[in-house]
Write an enzyme that holds these catalytic residues in place. Structure first.
Site, PDB file in Angstrom:
ATOM      1  N   TRP A 295      17.970 -40.040 -12.937  1.00  0.00           N
ATOM      2  CA  TRP A 295      16.792 -39.303 -12.554  1.00  0.00           C
ATOM      3  C   TRP A 295      15.445 -40.157 -13.166  1.00  0.00           C
ATOM      4  O   TRP A 295      15.316 -40.294 -14.201  1.00  0.00           O
ATOM      5  CB  TRP A 295      16.881 -37.738 -13.257  1.00  0.00           C
ATOM      6  CG  TRP A 295      18.174 -37.127 -12.819  1.00  0.00           C
ATOM      7  CD1 TRP A 295      19.150 -36.978 -13.426  1.00  0.00           C
ATOM      8  CD2 TRP A 295      18.290 -36.550 -11.609  1.00  0.00           C
ATOM      9  NE1 TRP A 295      20.062 -36.359 -12.590  1.00  0.00           N
ATOM     10  CE2 TRP A 295      19.426 -35.706 -11.426  1.00  0.00           C
ATOM     11  CE3 TRP A 295      17.489 -36.404 -10.573  1.00  0.00           C
ATOM     12  CZ2 TRP A 295      19.961 -35.266 -10.582  1.00  0.00           C
ATOM     13  CZ3 TRP A 295      18.086 -35.508  -9.410  1.00  0.00           C
ATOM     14  CH2 TRP A 295      19.196 -35.074  -9.426  1.00  0.00           C
TER      15      TRP A 295
ATOM     16  N   GLU B 126       0.900  -1.241   0.194  1.00  0.00           N
ATOM     17  CA  GLU B 126      -0.041  -0.074  -0.118  1.00  0.00           C
ATOM     18  C   GLU B 126       0.862   1.317   0.136  1.00  0.00           C
ATOM     19  O   GLU B 126       0.641   2.086  -0.695  1.00  0.00           O
ATOM     20  CB  GLU B 126      -1.020   0.078   1.190  1.00  0.00           C
ATOM     21  CG  GLU B 126      -1.589  -1.226   1.398  1.00  0.00           C
ATOM     22  CD  GLU B 126      -1.025  -2.143   2.355  1.00  0.00           C
ATOM     23  OE1 GLU B 126       0.059  -2.503   1.817  1.00  0.00           O
ATOM     24  OE2 GLU B 126      -1.643  -2.796   3.271  1.00  0.00           O
TER      25      GLU B 126
ATOM     26  N   SER C  55      17.955 -43.625  -8.059  1.00  0.00           N
ATOM     27  CA  SER C  55      16.798 -42.548  -8.338  1.00  0.00           C
ATOM     28  C   SER C  55      17.239 -41.283  -9.136  1.00  0.00           C
ATOM     29  O   SER C  55      16.268 -40.574  -9.384  1.00  0.00           O
ATOM     30  CB  SER C  55      16.279 -42.304  -7.068  1.00  0.00           C
ATOM     31  OG  SER C  55      17.441 -41.318  -6.306  1.00  0.00           O
TER      32      SER C  55
ATOM     33  N   THR D  49      17.962 -40.075   3.157  1.00  0.00           N
ATOM     34  CA  THR D  49      18.242 -39.244   1.954  1.00  0.00           C
ATOM     35  C   THR D  49      19.733 -38.545   1.924  1.00  0.00           C
ATOM     36  O   THR D  49      20.379 -38.631   1.104  1.00  0.00           O
ATOM     37  CB  THR D  49      17.186 -38.464   1.725  1.00  0.00           C
ATOM     38  OG1 THR D  49      15.927 -38.859   2.043  1.00  0.00           O
ATOM     39  CG2 THR D  49      17.422 -37.832   0.620  1.00  0.00           C
TER      40      THR D  49
ATOM     41  N   PRO E 130      11.001 -41.857   2.230  1.00  0.00           N
ATOM     42  CA  PRO E 130       9.902 -42.500   2.536  1.00  0.00           C
ATOM     43  C   PRO E 130       9.397 -42.655   4.261  1.00  0.00           C
ATOM     44  O   PRO E 130       8.322 -42.415   4.340  1.00  0.00           O
ATOM     45  CB  PRO E 130       9.864 -44.009   2.298  1.00  0.00           C
ATOM     46  CG  PRO E 130      11.265 -43.979   1.420  1.00  0.00           C
ATOM     47  CD  PRO E 130      12.051 -42.936   1.434  1.00  0.00           C
TER      48      PRO E 130
ATOM     49  N   GLU F  75      10.841 -32.971   1.431  1.00  0.00           N
ATOM     50  CA  GLU F  75      11.750 -33.833   0.109  1.00  0.00           C
ATOM     51  C   GLU F  75      11.972 -35.311   0.330  1.00  0.00           C
ATOM     52  O   GLU F  75      12.798 -35.867  -0.379  1.00  0.00           O
ATOM     53  CB  GLU F  75      12.645 -33.233  -0.450  1.00  0.00           C
ATOM     54  CG  GLU F  75      12.464 -31.868  -1.033  1.00  0.00           C
ATOM     55  CD  GLU F  75      13.153 -31.342  -2.258  1.00  0.00           C
ATOM     56  OE1 GLU F  75      14.241 -32.326  -2.893  1.00  0.00           O
ATOM     57  OE2 GLU F  75      13.321 -30.044  -2.287  1.00  0.00           O
TER      58      GLU F  75
ATOM     59  N   LEU G 120      20.658 -29.307  -1.559  1.00  0.00           N
ATOM     60  CA  LEU G 120      19.432 -28.892  -1.446  1.00  0.00           C
ATOM     61  C   LEU G 120      19.275 -27.306  -1.635  1.00  0.00           C
ATOM     62  O   LEU G 120      18.856 -26.454  -1.001  1.00  0.00           O
ATOM     63  CB  LEU G 120      18.971 -29.257   0.019  1.00  0.00           C
ATOM     64  CG  LEU G 120      18.806 -30.700   0.396  1.00  0.00           C
ATOM     65  CD1 LEU G 120      17.927 -30.475   1.620  1.00  0.00           C
ATOM     66  CD2 LEU G 120      17.646 -30.990  -0.559  1.00  0.00           C
TER      67      LEU G 120
ATOM     68  N   CYS H 156      -2.116  -2.643   7.443  1.00  0.00           N
ATOM     69  CA  CYS H 156      -1.942  -2.620   8.784  1.00  0.00           C
ATOM     70  C   CYS H 156      -1.945  -1.387   9.528  1.00  0.00           C
ATOM     71  O   CYS H 156      -2.217  -0.480   9.030  1.00  0.00           O
ATOM     72  CB  CYS H 156      -0.354  -3.167   8.640  1.00  0.00           C
ATOM     73  SG  CYS H 156       0.992  -1.864   8.146  1.00  0.00           S
TER      74      CYS H 156
END
Ligand code: AOF
Ligand code: ZN
Length: 366
Positions: free
Chosen positions: A175, A58, A173, A201, A297, A294, A209, A80
């Protein structure tokens, strides 16, 4: 024939929403806010919250010397009323002579929570709230979760074969999905305040990451590692990583992790595990509004088991892998009635793959 007033209001609110999106990945832990000012049927000014610490949407729209008297201001979040890093927006709106404010939703920030609307009304300004409210709430879903439940919005992300595999039994895995899906996954990372994985992982993939193949800042990296088994040689070992342990690691390990710039959290849970609610509230305290889980399992199953998943983003490759390691560990369901169904599921084509997204029915209403 003139459009009905509500349609006109919706049109400008959509404009405010799309301006707000320009702050994606840059404003957190603050909300995404866009603002459109309309006078005599034309847009006279626009603004958005560009980055954390910069003026509010704003305030940006009301900069300069234009004559805003009698104009309508559209904004996706209630203006606000508090003085924070910048002066409050509601008094500024009144000073600049705006006569009507249309806000998408009331601000859940305890410093505001309706006080902005009251202040505007006290100044004689006509205020409406709740226009395109569902869209406005969805845009700031992380900000809402953190302010109302004290935890981030949790998205579980995975890349799977058509037969539900996240890896071959050999562990391979890389890809499953193609380059377009992988760069979209990086974009999801860049939009998240934190990314979380488990120790399995971390040791199998040694991921960085970070956000690499696309635009965006790298999120905080959170690792669930109850015994603190992360190798000092791992790519994640260092600044920007929060390691969550059960607190049983020795002082020596803690000291060297701190020297490397890591943040540590002890969050012991039942049965020798970790407490996910503790992890989530600690992340929220660190300003994390959106969390991307991410895998693998075990971690994914524990988030589902505790009903802590707000959305699922699954990249599906049209590939059959046969015997494989599944996306989620066992959830001990014995009937279809117990399984997790996604609401409003959508499908998008991404290169050779598909992205399926939805909100589990157990995710609390926004
Ligand atoms: C924003 N951008 O465009 C609007 C916000 O820490 P501060 O002083 O920047 O205040 C942040 C709070 O201000 C935020 O939690 C929300 O309640 C309100 N509105 N914040 O960062 C904006 N309009
Ligand atoms: Zn403001």
């Amino acid at each position: 024939m003139a459009l009905p007033k509500k349609k006109i209001d919706e049109y400008y609110m959509r404009g405010a929403l799309s301006l707000a999106l320009r702050g994606t990945g840059k404003v957190s832990p603050n909300p995404l806010v866009g603002c459109v000012v309309v006078k005599d049927g034309s847009v006279v000014s626009r603004g958005w919250h560009r980055a954390f610490g910069l003026p509010h949407g704003e305030a940006m729209a009301l900069e300069g010397k234009k004559d805003f008297r009698g104009a309508t201001l559209y904004v996706n979040l209630e203006p606000c009323s508090h003085t924070g890093k910048t002066p409050p927006c509601a008094p500024l709106i009144a000073e600049r002579g705006i006569s009507r404010v249309v806000a998408g939703m009331v601000d859940p920030d305890p410093r505001v929570q309706g006080r902005g609307v009251s202040l505007l009304r006290e100044k004689g300004i006509e205020v409406e709230t709740g226009l395109l409210e569902a869209e406005c709430r969805w845009l700031n879903r992380g900000f809402i979760r953190r302010n109302t439940l004290g935890r981030p919005w949790v998205t579980v992300k995975g890349a799977l074969s058509l037969d539900g595999g996240m890896a071959l039994e050999s562990g391979e895995s890389k890809w499953i999905t193609g380059p377009s899906a992988r760069s979209l996954a990086h974009l999801l990372r860049g939009e998240s305040d934190a990314v979380l994985i488990g120790t399995g992982t971390a040791s199998k993939d040694d991921p960085e990451l970070t956000v690499r193949s696309t635009w965006g800042r790298s999120p905080l990296r959170a690792l669930l590692d109850s015994r603190f088994s992360l190798s000092e040689k791992a790519k994640m070992y260092g600044r920007g990583t929060l390691v969550v342990t059960d607190g049983s690691e020795g002082e020596e390990k803690r000291a060297s992790a701190r020297r490397a710039g890591m943040d540590l959290l002890a969050a012991p849970g039942e049965h020798g595990g970790l407490s996910l609610p503790l992890v989530l509230s600690a992340l929220a305290e660190r300003g994390v509004s959106t969390l991307l889980v991410e895998g693998g399992p075990g971690v994914i199953a524990s988030f589902f088991r505790e009903g802590l998943v707000d959305s699922v983003s699954l990249f599906l490759s049209p590939r059959i892998m046969g015997r494989n390691l599944p996306f989620s560990g066992d959830l001990s369901f014995s009937s279809m009635g117990e399984t997790i169904m996604l609401k409003n599921a959508s499908v998008k084509e991404v290169g050779e793959d598909f992205l399926i997204e939805g909100v589990p029915a157990c995710s609390p209403a926004l």
